[in-house]
Design an enzyme around this catalytic site. Sequence first.
Site, PDB file in Angstrom:
ATOM      1  N   ASP A 101     -34.837  -5.026  27.511  1.00 35.71           N
ATOM      2  CA  ASP A 101     -33.796  -5.290  26.515  1.00 35.71           C
ATOM      3  C   ASP A 101     -32.406  -4.904  26.982  1.00 35.71           C
ATOM      4  O   ASP A 101     -31.533  -4.597  26.168  1.00 35.71           O
ATOM      5  CB  ASP A 101     -34.149  -4.519  25.230  1.00 35.71           C
ATOM      6  CG  ASP A 101     -34.395  -3.040  25.491  1.00 35.71           C
ATOM      7  OD1 ASP A 101     -33.935  -2.535  26.532  1.00 35.71           O
ATOM      8  OD2 ASP A 101     -35.059  -2.385  24.658  1.00 35.71           O
ATOM      9  N   GLU A 123     -42.565  -7.095  28.387  1.00 36.11           N
ATOM     10  CA  GLU A 123     -42.298  -6.109  27.319  1.00 36.11           C
ATOM     11  C   GLU A 123     -41.643  -6.805  26.125  1.00 36.11           C
ATOM     12  O   GLU A 123     -40.600  -6.384  25.605  1.00 36.11           O
ATOM     13  CB  GLU A 123     -41.442  -4.932  27.793  1.00 36.11           C
ATOM     14  CG  GLU A 123     -41.508  -3.713  26.882  1.00 36.11           C
ATOM     15  CD  GLU A 123     -40.586  -2.584  27.317  1.00 36.11           C
ATOM     16  OE1 GLU A 123     -39.385  -2.661  27.042  1.00 36.11           O
ATOM     17  OE2 GLU A 123     -41.074  -1.637  27.937  1.00 36.11           O
ATOM     18  N   GLU A 137     -29.494  -2.934  22.408  1.00 39.66           N
ATOM     19  CA  GLU A 137     -30.788  -3.414  22.914  1.00 39.66           C
ATOM     20  C   GLU A 137     -31.565  -4.240  21.894  1.00 39.66           C
ATOM     21  O   GLU A 137     -32.286  -5.167  22.268  1.00 39.66           O
ATOM     22  CB  GLU A 137     -31.633  -2.233  23.396  1.00 39.66           C
ATOM     23  CG  GLU A 137     -31.119  -1.575  24.676  1.00 39.66           C
ATOM     24  CD  GLU A 137     -29.996  -0.566  24.444  1.00 39.66           C
ATOM     25  OE1 GLU A 137     -29.625  -0.327  23.257  1.00 39.66           O
ATOM     26  OE2 GLU A 137     -29.476  -0.012  25.425  1.00 39.66           O
ATOM     27  N   HIS A 209     -29.321   9.115  26.955  1.00 38.36           N
ATOM     28  CA  HIS A 209     -28.346   8.153  27.474  1.00 38.36           C
ATOM     29  C   HIS A 209     -27.967   7.047  26.504  1.00 38.36           C
ATOM     30  O   HIS A 209     -27.125   6.210  26.805  1.00 38.36           O
ATOM     31  CB  HIS A 209     -28.869   7.491  28.758  1.00 38.36           C
ATOM     32  CG  HIS A 209     -30.007   6.541  28.522  1.00 38.36           C
ATOM     33  ND1 HIS A 209     -29.805   5.229  28.127  1.00 38.36           N
ATOM     34  CD2 HIS A 209     -31.340   6.706  28.584  1.00 38.36           C
ATOM     35  CE1 HIS A 209     -30.981   4.650  27.985  1.00 38.36           C
ATOM     36  NE2 HIS A 209     -31.932   5.521  28.243  1.00 38.36           N
ATOM     37  N   ARG A 211     -26.413   4.503  23.877  1.00 36.87           N
ATOM     38  CA  ARG A 211     -25.031   4.303  23.433  1.00 36.87           C
ATOM     39  C   ARG A 211     -24.815   4.764  21.994  1.00 36.87           C
ATOM     40  O   ARG A 211     -23.744   5.271  21.666  1.00 36.87           O
ATOM     41  CB  ARG A 211     -24.664   2.813  23.540  1.00 36.87           C
ATOM     42  CG  ARG A 211     -24.122   2.464  24.904  1.00 36.87           C
ATOM     43  CD  ARG A 211     -23.976   0.978  25.145  1.00 36.87           C
ATOM     44  NE  ARG A 211     -24.087   0.746  26.567  1.00 36.87           N
ATOM     45  CZ  ARG A 211     -23.065   0.537  27.393  1.00 36.87           C
ATOM     46  NH1 ARG A 211     -21.857   0.487  26.928  1.00 36.87           N
ATOM     47  NH2 ARG A 211     -23.260   0.377  28.681  1.00 36.87           N
ATOM     48  N   HIS A 242     -27.764  11.468  33.031  1.00 37.68           N
ATOM     49  CA  HIS A 242     -27.441  10.064  33.308  1.00 37.68           C
ATOM     50  C   HIS A 242     -25.985   9.964  33.784  1.00 37.68           C
ATOM     51  O   HIS A 242     -25.108  10.645  33.229  1.00 37.68           O
ATOM     52  CB  HIS A 242     -27.649   9.272  32.013  1.00 37.68           C
ATOM     53  CG  HIS A 242     -27.651   7.784  32.173  1.00 37.68           C
ATOM     54  ND1 HIS A 242     -26.514   7.083  32.482  1.00 37.68           N
ATOM     55  CD2 HIS A 242     -28.643   6.865  32.065  1.00 37.68           C
ATOM     56  CE1 HIS A 242     -26.807   5.784  32.554  1.00 37.68           C
ATOM     57  NE2 HIS A 242     -28.102   5.631  32.300  1.00 37.68           N
TER      58      HIS A 242
HETATM   59  C1  UD1 Z   1     -28.463   0.678  30.476  1.00 38.30           C
HETATM   60  C2  UD1 Z   1     -29.015  -0.246  29.399  1.00 38.30           C
HETATM   61  C3  UD1 Z   1     -29.992   0.510  28.522  1.00 38.30           C
HETATM   62  C4  UD1 Z   1     -31.065   1.188  29.361  1.00 38.30           C
HETATM   63  C5  UD1 Z   1     -30.407   2.056  30.412  1.00 38.30           C
HETATM   64  C6  UD1 Z   1     -31.443   2.651  31.324  1.00 38.30           C
HETATM   65  C7  UD1 Z   1     -27.546  -2.005  28.533  1.00 38.30           C
HETATM   66  C8  UD1 Z   1     -26.458  -2.334  27.574  1.00 38.30           C
HETATM   67  N1  UD1 Z   1     -27.929  -0.707  28.548  1.00 38.30           N
HETATM   68  O1  UD1 Z   1     -27.705   1.686  29.825  1.00 38.30           O
HETATM   69  O2  UD1 Z   1     -30.618  -0.390  27.626  1.00 38.30           O
HETATM   70  O3  UD1 Z   1     -31.860   1.985  28.523  1.00 38.30           O
HETATM   71  O4  UD1 Z   1     -29.520   1.244  31.200  1.00 38.30           O
HETATM   72  O5  UD1 Z   1     -30.936   3.753  32.015  1.00 38.30           O
HETATM   73  O6  UD1 Z   1     -28.035  -2.856  29.221  1.00 38.30           O
HETATM   74  N2  UD1 Z   1     -23.946   4.385  36.298  1.00 38.30           N
HETATM   75  C9  UD1 Z   1     -23.782   4.829  37.596  1.00 38.30           C
HETATM   76  N3  UD1 Z   1     -24.809   4.612  38.486  1.00 38.30           N
HETATM   77  C10 UD1 Z   1     -25.962   4.003  38.149  1.00 38.30           C
HETATM   78  C11 UD1 Z   1     -26.122   3.579  36.820  1.00 38.30           C
HETATM   79  C12 UD1 Z   1     -25.104   3.762  35.904  1.00 38.30           C
HETATM   80  O7  UD1 Z   1     -22.760   5.372  37.941  1.00 38.30           O
HETATM   81  O8  UD1 Z   1     -26.843   3.833  39.006  1.00 38.30           O
HETATM   82  C13 UD1 Z   1     -22.840   4.598  35.315  1.00 38.30           C
HETATM   83  C14 UD1 Z   1     -21.667   3.622  35.559  1.00 38.30           C
HETATM   84  O9  UD1 Z   1     -20.464   4.267  35.248  1.00 38.30           O
HETATM   85  C15 UD1 Z   1     -21.982   2.511  34.545  1.00 38.30           C
HETATM   86  C16 UD1 Z   1     -22.489   3.352  33.402  1.00 38.30           C
HETATM   87  O10 UD1 Z   1     -23.306   4.365  33.991  1.00 38.30           O
HETATM   88  O11 UD1 Z   1     -20.847   1.734  34.209  1.00 38.30           O
HETATM   89  C17 UD1 Z   1     -23.232   2.618  32.332  1.00 38.30           C
HETATM   90  O12 UD1 Z   1     -24.242   1.750  32.866  1.00 38.30           O
HETATM   91  P1  UD1 Z   1     -24.851   0.587  31.896  1.00 38.30           P
HETATM   92  O13 UD1 Z   1     -25.918  -0.126  32.656  1.00 38.30           O
HETATM   93  O14 UD1 Z   1     -23.762  -0.236  31.325  1.00 38.30           O
HETATM   94  O15 UD1 Z   1     -25.433   1.366  30.676  1.00 38.30           O
HETATM   95  P2  UD1 Z   1     -26.551   2.467  30.571  1.00 38.30           P
HETATM   96  O16 UD1 Z   1     -26.038   3.469  29.600  1.00 38.30           O
HETATM   97  O17 UD1 Z   1     -26.973   2.921  31.914  1.00 38.30           O
HETATM   98  N1  UDP Z   2     -36.567   8.367  35.021  1.00 38.57           N
HETATM   99  C1  UDP Z   2     -36.333   8.698  36.364  1.00 38.57           C
HETATM  100  N2  UDP Z   2     -35.435   9.706  36.633  1.00 38.57           N
HETATM  101  C2  UDP Z   2     -34.764  10.377  35.665  1.00 38.57           C
HETATM  102  C3  UDP Z   2     -34.984  10.005  34.317  1.00 38.57           C
HETATM  103  C4  UDP Z   2     -35.881   8.992  34.021  1.00 38.57           C
HETATM  104  O1  UDP Z   2     -36.931   8.124  37.268  1.00 38.57           O
HETATM  105  O2  UDP Z   2     -33.979  11.278  35.995  1.00 38.57           O
HETATM  106  C5  UDP Z   2     -37.508   7.263  34.721  1.00 38.57           C
HETATM  107  C6  UDP Z   2     -38.551   7.557  33.668  1.00 38.57           C
HETATM  108  O3  UDP Z   2     -39.745   8.044  34.249  1.00 38.57           O
HETATM  109  C7  UDP Z   2     -38.765   6.201  33.010  1.00 38.57           C
HETATM  110  C8  UDP Z   2     -37.444   5.502  33.199  1.00 38.57           C
HETATM  111  O4  UDP Z   2     -36.735   6.224  34.202  1.00 38.57           O
HETATM  112  O5  UDP Z   2     -39.760   5.435  33.670  1.00 38.57           O
HETATM  113  C9  UDP Z   2     -36.686   5.486  31.911  1.00 38.57           C
HETATM  114  O6  UDP Z   2     -35.393   5.031  32.145  1.00 38.57           O
HETATM  115  P1  UDP Z   2     -34.210   5.269  31.135  1.00 38.57           P
HETATM  116  O7  UDP Z   2     -34.497   6.456  30.292  1.00 38.57           O
HETATM  117  O8  UDP Z   2     -32.971   5.294  31.954  1.00 38.57           O
HETATM  118  O9  UDP Z   2     -34.184   3.933  30.283  1.00 38.57           O
HETATM  119  P2  UDP Z   2     -34.998   3.428  29.006  1.00 38.57           P
HETATM  120  O10 UDP Z   2     -36.440   3.547  29.272  1.00 38.57           O
HETATM  121  O11 UDP Z   2     -34.527   4.246  27.849  1.00 38.57           O
HETATM  122  O12 UDP Z   2     -34.537   2.019  28.880  1.00 38.57           O
END
Ligand code: UD1
Ligand code: UDP
Length: 368
Positions: A101, A123, A137, A209, A211, A242
């Site tokens: 999602d 999923e 999401e 993490h 939003r 995160h």
């Molecule tokens: C995203 C997804 C969320 C998912 C989560 C898993 C959307 C809107 N949100 O949220 O559904 O649960 O990923 O973790 O699709 N960043 C880094 N390095 C990384 C990843 C992220 O620096 O490897 C930072 C960057 O500043 C980036 C910010 O995190 O702009 C947000 O990343 P984004 O993918 O937009 O949202 P998440 O909160 O990670």
């Molecule tokens: N996870 C990881 N390292 C971390 C935190 C989570 O590998 O420091 C893994 C966790 O085991 C799970 C997945 O990341 O499989 C969950 O991702 P996240 O919480 O970012 O996203 P969501 O599942 O909420 O979309």
Amino acid sequence: MSDTTPIRVLSIVGTRPEAIKMAPVIHALARNPAFESRVLATAQHRQMLDQVFAVFGISPDRDLDIMRPNQALTELTARLLIALDEALAQETPDLVLAQGDTTTVMTAALACFYRKIPFGHVEAGLRTGDLDNPFPEEMNRIVAGHLARWHFAPTESARQNLLREGVADSAIHVTGNTVIDALLSVADRRPEIGVPIDPDKRLILVTAHRRENFGEPLRAICRAIRHLAETNPDVQFLYPVHPNPNVKDVAEALLGGCPGIILCPPLDYLPFVGAMQRSYLILSDSGGVQEEAPALAKPVLVLRQETERPEAVDAGVVKLVGPVYETIVAEAQRLLDDAVHYRSMARGVSPYGDGLAAGRIVAALAAR
Ligand code: UD1
Ligand code: UDP
């Protein structure tokens, strides 16, 4: 196309959880000669995506390198849609698969719709019924679900959600969640956490993490953790933070340097599984963690008002506490103090899968 021409499948993956949950599918496709499997990374996440691909030995065939620091949803959506459309024009897959999602998944489904490429949703069917929780999401998965030709639902209740929305039963396959395939493929190794943990203390693992928790809800979560750490010197918190600045800045400001609390960068998947296995209790707003922890017999207090994963709540091993200071403190303290209550929540149940979901998804596609 002759009967022997492999079906060209493009798996589109953007973030850490998508990579974890698609890895078993990508491997199962690669093993099956009926398919020619290619992988497109949008890199909505950069570092967190790369580390999961490395763990599972996956090298994307194409990488859109989309991530920007602190990316806003509208800009992310617009850039993804344009970049995905160009990539689909060049790849011309027979079908596309994406999981979950995120914005990557929603835009992948939409880009496929515009190009009339069949889309399979892994999923499928998770719903809270509330567009604001989780945000964005719930909207992303509704859009992806409306545009999908095949729906790979992890559970029967996800199937029921899809049927209620008018999806044809024949388009739905209940497969289990591929996260359990991924988890079981590594859990036996009992991976090292790689962060020094006091062996004499009970470990509480934290992730956050979402939003909808940015701002005051996340601050309330952090204050609850600090209070629990101050009042329970026999407990240690490990919080892999995160990298989203909306999370990182708050966690570091409120919890940095507090005795009993270790903040660290996101753990790679193997050390994180090791941390879940070593933990006494998990506090999390993550979707994937709600699915993995019950299979490891670890109680989870979910830092959200709602969940699209009701099965573990119904089984009594996961509890919704919201991002609410008093409830987090009270429920965590009860699990620390009340052994009978703790045992009732620390039962090994796996309502989300048996580790064979990816094979079922690939078999369903092959049968088509
Ligand atoms: C995203 C997804 C969320 C998912 C989560 C898993 C959307 C809107 N949100 O949220 O559904 O649960 O990923 O973790 O699709 N960043 C880094 N390095 C990384 C990843 C992220 O620096 O490897 C930072 C960057 O500043 C980036 C910010 O995190 O702009 C947000 O990343 P984004 O993918 O937009 O949202 P998440 O909160 O990670
Ligand atoms: N996870 C990881 N390292 C971390 C935190 C989570 O590998 O420091 C893994 C966790 O085991 C799970 C997945 O990341 O499989 C969950 O991702 P996240 O919480 O970012 O996203 P969501 O599942 O909420 O979309």
